[in-house]
Enzyme design. Sequence first.
Site, PDB file in Angstrom:
ATOM      1  N   TYR A 127      41.037  43.020  49.001  1.00  0.00           N
ATOM      2  CA  TYR A 127      41.860  42.143  49.839  1.00  0.00           C
ATOM      3  C   TYR A 127      41.566  42.289  51.328  1.00  0.00           C
ATOM      4  O   TYR A 127      42.181  41.612  52.140  1.00  0.00           O
ATOM      5  CB  TYR A 127      43.348  42.425  49.590  1.00  0.00           C
ATOM      6  CG  TYR A 127      43.796  41.893  48.260  1.00  0.00           C
ATOM      7  CD1 TYR A 127      43.335  42.481  47.099  1.00  0.00           C
ATOM      8  CD2 TYR A 127      44.652  40.810  48.161  1.00  0.00           C
ATOM      9  CE1 TYR A 127      43.716  42.008  45.865  1.00  0.00           C
ATOM     10  CE2 TYR A 127      45.046  40.328  46.933  1.00  0.00           C
ATOM     11  CZ  TYR A 127      44.568  40.928  45.789  1.00  0.00           C
ATOM     12  OH  TYR A 127      44.946  40.450  44.573  1.00  0.00           O
TER      13      TYR A 127
ATOM     14  N   LYS B 145      39.336  52.642  37.666  1.00  0.00           N
ATOM     15  CA  LYS B 145      38.152  52.312  36.865  1.00  0.00           C
ATOM     16  C   LYS B 145      37.005  53.150  37.427  1.00  0.00           C
ATOM     17  O   LYS B 145      35.946  52.645  37.841  1.00  0.00           O
ATOM     18  CB  LYS B 145      37.890  50.800  36.978  1.00  0.00           C
ATOM     19  CG  LYS B 145      36.953  50.239  35.951  1.00  0.00           C
ATOM     20  CD  LYS B 145      37.533  50.148  34.563  1.00  0.00           C
ATOM     21  CE  LYS B 145      36.454  49.727  33.576  1.00  0.00           C
ATOM     22  NZ  LYS B 145      36.795  50.003  32.184  1.00  0.00           N
TER      23      LYS B 145
ATOM     24  N   ASP C  44      42.004  49.304  32.194  1.00  0.00           N
ATOM     25  CA  ASP C  44      41.928  48.479  30.977  1.00  0.00           C
ATOM     26  C   ASP C  44      42.803  49.081  29.878  1.00  0.00           C
ATOM     27  O   ASP C  44      43.518  48.365  29.165  1.00  0.00           O
ATOM     28  CB  ASP C  44      40.471  48.294  30.514  1.00  0.00           C
ATOM     29  CG  ASP C  44      39.648  49.570  30.599  1.00  0.00           C
ATOM     30  OD1 ASP C  44      40.089  50.532  31.250  1.00  0.00           O
ATOM     31  OD2 ASP C  44      38.547  49.615  30.016  1.00  0.00           O
TER      32      ASP C  44
ATOM     33  N   ASP D 116      48.043  43.893  41.896  1.00  0.00           N
ATOM     34  CA  ASP D 116      48.437  42.477  41.880  1.00  0.00           C
ATOM     35  C   ASP D 116      48.504  41.976  40.440  1.00  0.00           C
ATOM     36  O   ASP D 116      49.490  41.363  40.003  1.00  0.00           O
ATOM     37  CB  ASP D 116      47.393  41.683  42.691  1.00  0.00           C
ATOM     38  CG  ASP D 116      47.833  40.259  42.965  1.00  0.00           C
ATOM     39  OD1 ASP D 116      48.991  39.931  42.681  1.00  0.00           O
ATOM     40  OD2 ASP D 116      47.013  39.477  43.459  1.00  0.00           O
TER      41      ASP D 116
END
Length: 358
Positions: free
Chosen positions: A123, A190, A223, A247
Amino acid sequence: MTTVTFIEGDGIGPEVGAATRRVVDALGVDIDWEECQAGAGAVEAHGNPLPPQVLESIRRNKVALKGPVTTPVGTGFRSVNVALRQELDLFASVRPCKLLPAVPSRFPSLDLVVVRENTEDLYEGIEFEMGSKEIVKLRGHLKYIYGYALARDAGVSVKPISVTATKEIVRFAFDYAKTNRRRKVTLGHKANIMKFSDGLWLDTGLQITESYRDVGFEAVQVDELAMRLASQPDDLDVIVLPNLYGDIISDLCAGLIGGLGFAPGMNFGREHAVFEPTHGSAPDIAGKGLANPIAMILSAELMLRHLNRAGAAERLMRALRRSLEEGRVKTADMRPEGKPSTTEEVADSLIAAIEGDQ
Ligand code: ATP
């Protein structure tokens, strides 16, 4: 008397904002609203979606209640929400997701909090447009440094994650967990794929856990986190995430508690706090009386607690729970049989319940 900056916003903002103000005013709290305009309406009135007086008002009052704000596309203005976060350094976005009575959900009970880092990650807006001069230079650097051949028809967005911002948000999540008597913090990442951004986030987060041994902790790949949220969300409590995952996962959590109409939010900086629903301006239902004001009402409830008006916040929650349990509030997004409550009718029912509780 406490003065709070009030920004009604665009789309369904004026409807849910008016309903929220009526409900808060019915509680008889000593709050004075300082109205400010931001978003599409402010472009018409002031030629700027975020006029300086809005920031001045929040800086002065320290607390704002805000509806959804749209940044008109193609006007050259940066996103109002991103600008607010940057100007006020609102580094933490907190989204409590608690299932309310009678709200349809796949799960019998749910009580999660998503803490999202609000300032960096994808972002930051560091982007290279396909075909631009800048991306040609970047392609040359990548070839030279890594021998990597960036596709000529690719665009690139950069994902910076810093130790400083990670420490701050992970500490914030632990402090929030302690203050609110939560049992566990789950850090999503991740790191196996993005070693130098998510890997740094994970390593820094693990260092912070050393100072918070009295709160449970786990690190989970994002995930796997998504899968657990869909199958056994009860196992999760406070979830701390970098900006983009935060988000996505907070909208997923909103879905678990009945949808965006039930999902409040708050943004914290070192000095300022901005309370706002998770949802956007929902132009498809604006002006039709179909908008659910509960997300904004719950955001106001969080604001009341922040302002040490816990008694008023409790009364508001009692009124909301009772109105839902007794079927007097059935919003369109609950997909009720028969006619749903309009935005104004939700406020009417809550005000009647608040008055009946005195
Ligand atoms: P943004 O990009 O600003 O997040 P968006 O267009 O992705 O906005 P929202 O405006 O948040 O998404 O809403 C998506 C849809 O969810 C809306 O079009 C609307 O149908 C529904 N929705 C959102 N908020 C509410 C609400 N308070 N009450 C009822 N439905 C809502």
